[in-house]
Scaffold this motif. Structure first.
Motif, PDB file in Angstrom:
ATOM      1  N   SER A  81      19.675  25.191  11.861  1.00  0.00           N
ATOM      2  CA  SER A  81      20.911  24.439  11.713  1.00  0.00           C
ATOM      3  C   SER A  81      20.600  23.059  11.167  1.00  0.00           C
ATOM      4  CB  SER A  81      21.633  24.319  13.054  1.00  0.00           C
ATOM      5  OG  SER A  81      20.911  23.445  13.903  1.00  0.00           O
ATOM      6  N   LEU A  82      21.621  22.471  10.519  1.00  0.00           N
ATOM      7  CA  LEU A  82      21.464  21.151   9.936  1.00  0.00           C
ATOM      8  C   LEU A  82      22.584  20.286  10.484  1.00  0.00           C
ATOM      9  CD1 LEU A  82      19.494  19.950   7.815  1.00  0.00           C
ATOM     10  CD2 LEU A  82      21.266  20.320   6.122  1.00  0.00           C
ATOM     11  N   LEU A 109      21.531  25.318  -8.178  1.00  0.00           N
ATOM     12  CA  LEU A 109      20.314  24.744  -7.607  1.00  0.00           C
ATOM     13  C   LEU A 109      20.556  23.998  -6.314  1.00  0.00           C
ATOM     14  CD1 LEU A 109      18.021  23.299 -10.343  1.00  0.00           C
ATOM     15  CD2 LEU A 109      17.649  25.174  -8.785  1.00  0.00           C
ATOM     16  N   VAL A 135      20.529  26.504  -3.762  1.00  0.00           N
ATOM     17  CA  VAL A 135      19.151  26.950  -3.519  1.00  0.00           C
ATOM     18  C   VAL A 135      18.442  25.928  -2.633  1.00  0.00           C
ATOM     19  CG1 VAL A 135      16.929  27.447  -4.598  1.00  0.00           C
ATOM     20  CG2 VAL A 135      19.021  28.259  -5.661  1.00  0.00           C
ATOM     21  N   GLY A 136      18.714  24.646  -2.902  1.00  0.00           N
ATOM     22  CA  GLY A 136      18.134  23.591  -2.073  1.00  0.00           C
ATOM     23  C   GLY A 136      18.536  23.749  -0.618  1.00  0.00           C
ATOM     24  N   LEU A 146      16.764  26.657   0.820  1.00  0.00           N
ATOM     25  CA  LEU A 146      15.376  26.293   1.118  1.00  0.00           C
ATOM     26  C   LEU A 146      15.288  25.549   2.451  1.00  0.00           C
ATOM     27  CD1 LEU A 146      13.786  25.057  -2.234  1.00  0.00           C
ATOM     28  CD2 LEU A 146      13.130  27.036  -0.880  1.00  0.00           C
ATOM     29  N   MET A 147      16.248  24.618   2.640  1.00  0.00           N
ATOM     30  CA  MET A 147      16.250  23.885   3.906  1.00  0.00           C
ATOM     31  C   MET A 147      16.428  24.842   5.075  1.00  0.00           C
ATOM     32  SD  MET A 147      18.484  20.490   3.141  1.00  0.00           S
ATOM     33  CE  MET A 147      17.874  19.181   2.085  1.00  0.00           C
ATOM     34  N   SER A 196      15.614  27.858   5.190  1.00  0.00           N
ATOM     35  CA  SER A 196      14.480  28.753   5.382  1.00  0.00           C
ATOM     36  C   SER A 196      13.515  28.121   6.389  1.00  0.00           C
ATOM     37  CB  SER A 196      13.775  29.004   4.050  1.00  0.00           C
ATOM     38  OG  SER A 196      13.037  27.859   3.662  1.00  0.00           O
ATOM     39  N   GLN A 197      13.682  26.818   6.627  1.00  0.00           N
ATOM     40  CA  GLN A 197      12.788  26.120   7.561  1.00  0.00           C
ATOM     41  C   GLN A 197      13.441  25.859   8.909  1.00  0.00           C
ATOM     42  OE1 GLN A 197       9.770  25.627   6.660  1.00  0.00           O
ATOM     43  NE2 GLN A 197       9.617  25.225   4.484  1.00  0.00           N
ATOM     44  N   VAL A 198      14.785  25.777   8.932  1.00  0.00           N
ATOM     45  CA  VAL A 198      15.484  25.452  10.180  1.00  0.00           C
ATOM     46  C   VAL A 198      16.687  26.379  10.361  1.00  0.00           C
ATOM     47  CG1 VAL A 198      14.820  23.012  10.121  1.00  0.00           C
ATOM     48  CG2 VAL A 198      16.918  23.739   8.998  1.00  0.00           C
TER      49      VAL A 198
END
Lengths: 254, 261
Positions: free
Chosen positions: A40-41, A26, A29-30, A33-34, A36-38
């Motif tokens: 790079s982090l 999970l 998956v988290g 998910l992140m 899927s929006q950006v």
């Protein structure tokens, strides 16, 4: 024995293993998910974060398989059954490790290894012999560092009998922290997990070398190869703490 | 009588003082880790899910505050219930001149209240002091928030009660506990706020009962949704799930042979 006992209720065991695989998956998956929006982090791409994640989870999974039962220690001391372990002619640490040994914990290692393999295949690295060699070294040293945290936590539980959750902050919290790039966190936090609880040597520091990233908080370049040394030092300290704890243990007498 | 059971649940958890302090510490550590990752995420994509950075931070600390209160990962009254079913002690409970479901609900509400005060408030206050948060200054949103919390507690219990009853058939709760853990963490929005979930997945998770647990209280507190809509959503799920629990309970007590011991 604990393996056989968990096989007694077969449906439940299968659900447990699958559940364990999913629980640990999970986090990833988290991260997906992140992403899927950006794109790079903290300036790191998905394969790079997956590399950190795979290293952290695999190393933690190995330590958890061996010593994850440590958190029942507090309960054992409260009900007095810890005394039984003390009088048996076997090392107490080994007995605690084997207590409620749970094969389902293989789920975490499997999941971490899968992500690590995917990351190794998809990350953009200019491989050299040193880098290739460093990957298994990281996993083993990381497992040793996490094991030391587990043992130190167990020693702490001898003093604070009802505080198993403090240990979770360092074990589960530690592995969660290491799943994200150091650039995400505040300087003081990174300093803390480098010098106080040296979790940064599980993956952040050596991974910076492998990925060609700047080292966290400007560490010298040889620090990337210091993980085994840090692991040995941690284990020695944790062992000493454990022995001190055992010596000062007073039974509840119940 | 149910008030006494609730008070008992409160007192029982209040006994473990060291465990409560440890829990506060752990929730605070996890909160700090999550806040930094969320800030990095919202840095890349401002206004993700309609939240600004302060709202994302508030969401994190609210999650840490409600984590133990709503037993997001399990570990509330249902844990004892499963054990009683497994050992056969449930037979004693069935003899009692009290409603089984209400009895356990009362105990769980007491537990939730203690976890909220003992374990939830401090991490939340820590977050409010050290990180910028988006909290309302008037009384009305706080009152509405209190109502959503109460409804969230009932929905959370209703889910866990259903799961616990499954032990009548499975005998061992290990497996379903794991399922409870997975669904709880993922669908309650502990991983990521449900309104930041992409596409279809987002639309589905926002109508599941778990959305009643953190997402709804958070949105009501931050004025992101109409409180009445949130109450209706939560109450509908609470009624549906409690009714399902009642059906399953009568099926279980009619056909199941209690384990002797």
């Amino acid at each position: 024995m604990w393996i056989r006992s968990s096989m007694t209720y077969r449906t439940s065991f299968v659900v447990t293993v699958l559940g364990n695989l999913t629980v640990t998956g999970l986090d990833f998956v988290g991260i997906l998910l992140m992403f899927s929006q950006v794109d790079s982090l903290g300036g790191w791409s998905l394969p790079e974060v997956a590399f950190l994640y795979g290293l952290s989870v695999t190393a933690f999974g190995i330590a958890d398989l061996l010593l994850g039962s440590m958190d029942v220690l507090g309960a054992r001391m409260r009900d007095g059954s810890f005394d039984t372990l003390l009088v048996r002619p076997a090392p107490v640490l080994a007995q605690v490790g084997a207590d409620r040994f749970a094969l389902r914990r293989l789920g975490r290692i499997t999941q971490g290894a899968v992500v690590l393999c995917w990351a190794l295949l998809s990350v953009d690295i200019d491989w050299s012999a040193a880098k290739v060699l460093l990957v298994p070294v990281m996993v083993i040293s990381g497992a040793a560092i996490f094991s030391a945290v587990f043992v130190a936590g167990a020693a702490f539980q001898i003093f604070a009998q009802d505080a198993a959750e403090v240990q979770n902050a360092f074990t589960y919290g530690g592995t969660t922290l290491l799943q994200y790039p150091p650039s995400v966190f505040g300087k003081d936090l990174v300093r803390g997990v480098t010098f106080m609880v040296p979790l940064a040597f599980v993956n952040w520091v050596p991974a910076a070398y492998v990925l060609g990233r700047p080292y966290p908080i400007g560490l010298p370049s040889w620090a990337a190869f210091a993980s085994p040394l840090v692991a040995v030092a941690c284990c020695a300290l944790a062992g000493a703490a454990w022995r001190t704890g055992l010596r000062s243990y007073r039974s509840t007498g119940s | 009588m149910y008030a006494a059971v609730a008070a008992g649940g409160f007192r029982r958890y209040a006994t473990y003082r060291a465990a409560t302090v440890a829990g506060v510490f752990t929730n605070t550590v996890f909160g700090v880790i999550l806040v930094y990752t969320y800030l990095a995420l919202w840095d890349e994509k401002p206004h993700l899910g309609g939240y600004d950075q302060a709202q994302a931070v508030t969401y994190v600390w609210l999650g840490q505050c409600l984590y133990a209160t709503l037993a997001i990962q399990g570990g509330g009254a249902e844990k004892d219930l499963m054990e009683r079913i497994r050992t056969g002690e449930i037979a004693v409970d069935l003899y009692r001149p009290a409603d089984l479901q209400l009895w356990w609900l009362a105990g769980d509400v007491g537990r939730a209240l203690f976890q909220m005060l003992g374990r939830g408030v401090i991490p939340f206050a820590f977050g409010a002091v050290f990180f910028p948060m988006a909290l309302p200054t008037s009384v009305t949103p706080w009152l509405a928030f209190t109502v959503t919390l109460l409804l969230a507690t009932v929905v959370s219990f209703a889910i866990r009660y259903l799961v616990a009853l499954s032990v009548f058939w499975l005998m061992d709760g290990m497996g379903v506990n794991q399922v409870l853990m997975v669904t709880g963490i993922f669908f309650s929005g502990m991983v990521l706020p449900l309104n930041a979930f992409p596409g279809m997945l987002g639309e589905v998770v926002r109508v599941l009962p778990w959305a009643a647990q953190i997402q709804m209280p958070a949105d009501v507190l931050m004025g992101e949704t109409d409180p009445l809509r949130a109450f209706a959503f939560q109450a509908a799920w609470a009624v549906a799930l409690l009714a399902a629990g009642r059906l399953l309970q009568s099926a279980a007590t009619r056909r199941v042979v209690v384990q002797g011991g």
